[in-house]
Design a protein around this motif. Structure first.
Motif, mmCIF file in Angstrom:
data_model
loop_
_atom_site.group_PDB
_atom_site.id
_atom_site.type_symbol
_atom_site.label_atom_id
_atom_site.label_comp_id
_atom_site.label_asym_id
_atom_site.label_seq_id
_atom_site.Cartn_x
_atom_site.Cartn_y
_atom_site.Cartn_z
ATOM 1 N N LEU A 7 0.664 -1.095 -0.117
ATOM 2 C CA LEU A 7 -0.054 -0.181 -0.039
ATOM 3 C C LEU A 7 0.823 1.355 -0.077
ATOM 4 O O LEU A 7 2.001 1.248 0.598
ATOM 5 C CB LEU A 7 -0.910 0.077 1.168
ATOM 6 N N TYR A 9 1.464 4.535 1.756
ATOM 7 C CA TYR A 9 0.925 5.156 3.272
ATOM 8 C C TYR A 9 1.174 6.566 2.825
ATOM 9 O O TYR A 9 1.973 7.341 3.422
ATOM 10 C CB TYR A 9 1.927 4.494 4.407
ATOM 11 N N ASN A 13 -4.281 7.871 3.589
ATOM 12 C CA ASN A 13 -4.223 6.705 4.001
ATOM 13 C C ASN A 13 -4.156 6.477 5.534
ATOM 14 O O ASN A 13 -4.559 5.828 6.152
ATOM 15 C CB ASN A 13 -3.432 5.833 3.099
ATOM 16 N N GLN A 16 -6.726 7.537 7.712
ATOM 17 C CA GLN A 16 -7.852 6.889 7.896
ATOM 18 C C GLN A 16 -7.413 5.459 8.941
ATOM 19 O O GLN A 16 -8.326 4.961 9.570
ATOM 20 C CB GLN A 16 -8.039 6.269 6.417
#
Length: 643
Positions: A7, A9, A13, A16
């Motif tokens: 992912l 980051y 993000n 979240q």
């Protein structure tokens, strides 16, 4: 795992992820995720101030001020994430709630200080991070003053706000009043309330709560009632906490019926806590004021509004126990314990009525106060079977009192249970067990307890041992003390304190008791001689001043004659029987001595390993509970050991 997730980051993000961890209360994971991401080479130079500010907010909600200060220090050392006003607000609120006033003052100083040269070189030359504290920061300072009770800090805050051109809000005045309330400066509570009115700042319900509490602590009940009426006349929507404070104030002065009117007002408002908490507080307020019958009346009236929870039950058990109402306490306890296993669905669903450790502690205290030791033992067994434990720091004296009332195995079981749980027992439990083993001449057990105290690092000096042995000297025989000294002198186990201090105190106590026993026969002989002389004089005077005849006395004249020394000797027909009775009485005394000797030697085991463990005793109690948990227990410690 995060690295394998592949992912990106970025700031959104991470925010979240932190939001999800905040919802679950996982502040440790939030810190770990943030630090792991920004320690990676690919994200090291992409740190976000918003992410760190969010992390400060999470730590503040989790009441972790120390960890929040660590994160804040990291932010001050990096120009990318250097704190802004939002970050200062977050750390100020966190420190204010924790009462860390000194650290909060440092935060205000940091706002006005320039960053270090290393940080300044990371940004452009015209970058100016200097800030001035605002109302929220100063309100946080007042909040810290509440917990630390630094009432002089209130005047410092108002002075700084005036110099900074800041206008105090209703929250500012309310916090200032609360600081003065906590510091017992009631005159300033009233003055700040009046100043708030002069400034045209509308008071809030929380402000009236502080005002009512101040009147209550001063004993001004009528003024508290007038303050609530003034709130209602001003159109301020009252909070339930205001009416709760007034209700407790009224109950504390015996006006419980007026307090019930405040309960009706609470029912019409949104409650942050169930109504049961209000009744519990009212009962406690009445009890503190000395109005016992009013406590019972409130408890009975409570059933018309809500069902008592276990907190209310515990308070009433405490009230009954402190006021010599054991019968009522017993009925309430048994009703509570049986309701949990009742077959009625509407009772069984109330899991809040399940007895807890405080319930058992309260009924044990009531039983001890009423000298109901058989019931005390039954409750203790039931508590143990329910996997509850006494708070030894508060209630060890109950077990000691029970031991001296003929239940020594209870304090022994409590000591063994605490040791088996890996906890350190209270010193009072050790000393009572040691006194019991000395009285029973159980030298092996005494030595084991001394070694256990040494292993548990329980400190007790020679003077404390001497005081203990002196206070309990009536429980010991001189022979038992001498045998114990001999037993300990032949053992190599005692090499350090508290064992060495115990041995020295034991030797001193033994010498004192021997000297006392040597003095008592001399005193008895002196008193016996004095009594004989008084009897001789009294008898001679009687014979010289009165005439005896067969019709005037039941003692035959023929039974009176002079002895060899001029003494009067009675030679009646029953003199031989009397001598036989005296000889028989001497035999009885000898038999009693034998019984006492056998009782004192009871429990003299050659090794401590023969004693049952607390787990074995618990299993024995569980078996008895299946038959009848409240069956009277006629045995003693000997019965427990035989099991």
């Amino acid at each position: 795992m995060m690295k394998q997730a592949d992912l990106i980051y970025n700031e959104d993000n991470l925010l979240q992820i932190l939001k999800g961890l905040e919802a679950k209360g996982n502040w440790r994971q939030a810190v770990a995720v943030t630090e792991w991401v920004y320690n990676e080479n690919s994200y090291k130079h992409r740190r976000s101030r918003f992410v760190y500010t969010k992390l400060l907010s999470i730590l503040g909600k989790a009441w972790m001020p120390t960890e929040a200060l660590r994160i804040f220090t990291i932010m001050r050392g990096d120009a990318q994430i250097y704190p802004d006003m939002a970050a200062y607000h977050s750390i100020a609120v966190t420190l204010g709630r924790a009462g860390l006033l000194n650290e909060l003052i440092k935060i205000i100083d940091y706002m006005r200080q320039k960053p270090s040269k290393r940080v300044m070189m990371m940004r452009r030359k015209d970058w100016d991070p200097l800030l001035e504290p605002d109302v929220l920061v100063y309100n946080s300072v007042l909040n810290a003053c509440v917990l630390s009770q630094q009432w002089k800090g209130v005047f410092w805050v108002f002075q700084k706000m005036r110099f900074g051109g800041l206008t105090p809000t209703g929250a500012t005045f309310g916090l200032a009043m609360e600081v003065m309330l906590k510091s017992k400066k009631y005159e300033f509570v009233q003055k700040f309330f009046e100043k708030m009115q002069r400034k045209g700042v509308p008071p809030r319900a929380i402000t009236y709560k502080v005002l009512v509490r101040a009147f209550w602590e001063q004993g001004k009940v009528n003024e508290a009632v007038e303050a609530v009426k003034d709130m209602e006349q001003r159109g301020v929507v009252g909070a339930a906490s205001v009416y709760y404070e007034l209700a407790c104030c009224l109950c504390n002065k015996g006006r419980w019926k007026d307090a019930m009117l405040q309960v009706e007002k609470m029912e019409q408002l949104r409650l942050t806590k169930p109504l049961e908490f209000a009744f519990t507080g009212m009962i406690l307020a009445s009890f503190d004021g000395g109005y016992i019958s009013e406590c019972i009346s409130i408890f009975e009236s409570m059933k018309d509004y809500c069902t008592p929870n276990i907190g209310t039950i515990n308070v009433m058990l405490k009230v009954y126990g402190r006021c010599d109402m054991f019968g009522k306490a017993k009925d309430l306890f048994e009703t509570t314990t049986y309701s949990a296993c009742s077959s009625q669905p509407h009772i069984r669903d109330h899991s809040s009525l399940k007895a807890d450790a405080y319930t058992y502690s309260s009924i044990l205290e009531a039983s001890a106060s009423a000298q109901q030791w058989e019931y005390f033992e039954n409750v203790y067994r039931q508590m143990t079977l329910s996997q509850h434990h006494l708070d030894q720091s508060k209630y060890s004296w109950l077990l000691v009192k029970a031991s001296r009332a003929g239940k020594p195995y209870l304090v022994e079981h409590a000591l063994d249970s605490i040791l088996e749980r890996g906890e350190i027992p209270d010193v009072e439990l050790f000393t009572e067990n040691i006194c019991q083993t000395i009285a029973e001449s159980d030298h092996g057990r005494t030595l084991h307890l001394m070694n256990t105290m040494s292993a548990a690092s329980v400190e007790m000096n020679e003077q404390q041992w001497s005081d203990l042995l002196q206070q309990n000297s009536h429980r010991f025989r001189v022979d038992a003390l001498k045998d114990l000294i001999t037993h300990l002198s032949t053992s190599d186990a005692i090499k350090t304190d508290p064992g060495l201090g115990f041995v020295r105190a034991l030797q001193s106590q033994c010498a004192t008791m021997l000297a006392k026993d040597a003095e008592e026969p001399q005193a008895d002989n002196c008193s016996h001689s004095n009594l004989m002389e008084q009897d001789e004089i009294s008898c001679k005077d009687s014979l010289g001043s009165h005439e005896f005849s067969d019709s005037s006395t039941d003692i035959p004249v023929s039974g009176v004659k002079a002895g060899s020394g001029g003494d009067i000797v009675l030679r009646g027909p029953h003199s031989e029987d009397e001598h036989r009775n005296l000889a028989h009485w001497g035999t009885q005394v000898s038999a009693i001595d034998k019984v006492l000797d056998s009782m004192n030697s009871f429990g003299n085991c050659s090794s401590y390993e023969k004693m049952p463990t607390a787990l074995e005793i618990l299993e024995s109690w569980e078996q008895e509970c299946v038959e009848d948990i409240f069956a009277p227990k006629k045995g003693s410690r000997e019965t427990m050991r035989d099991k």
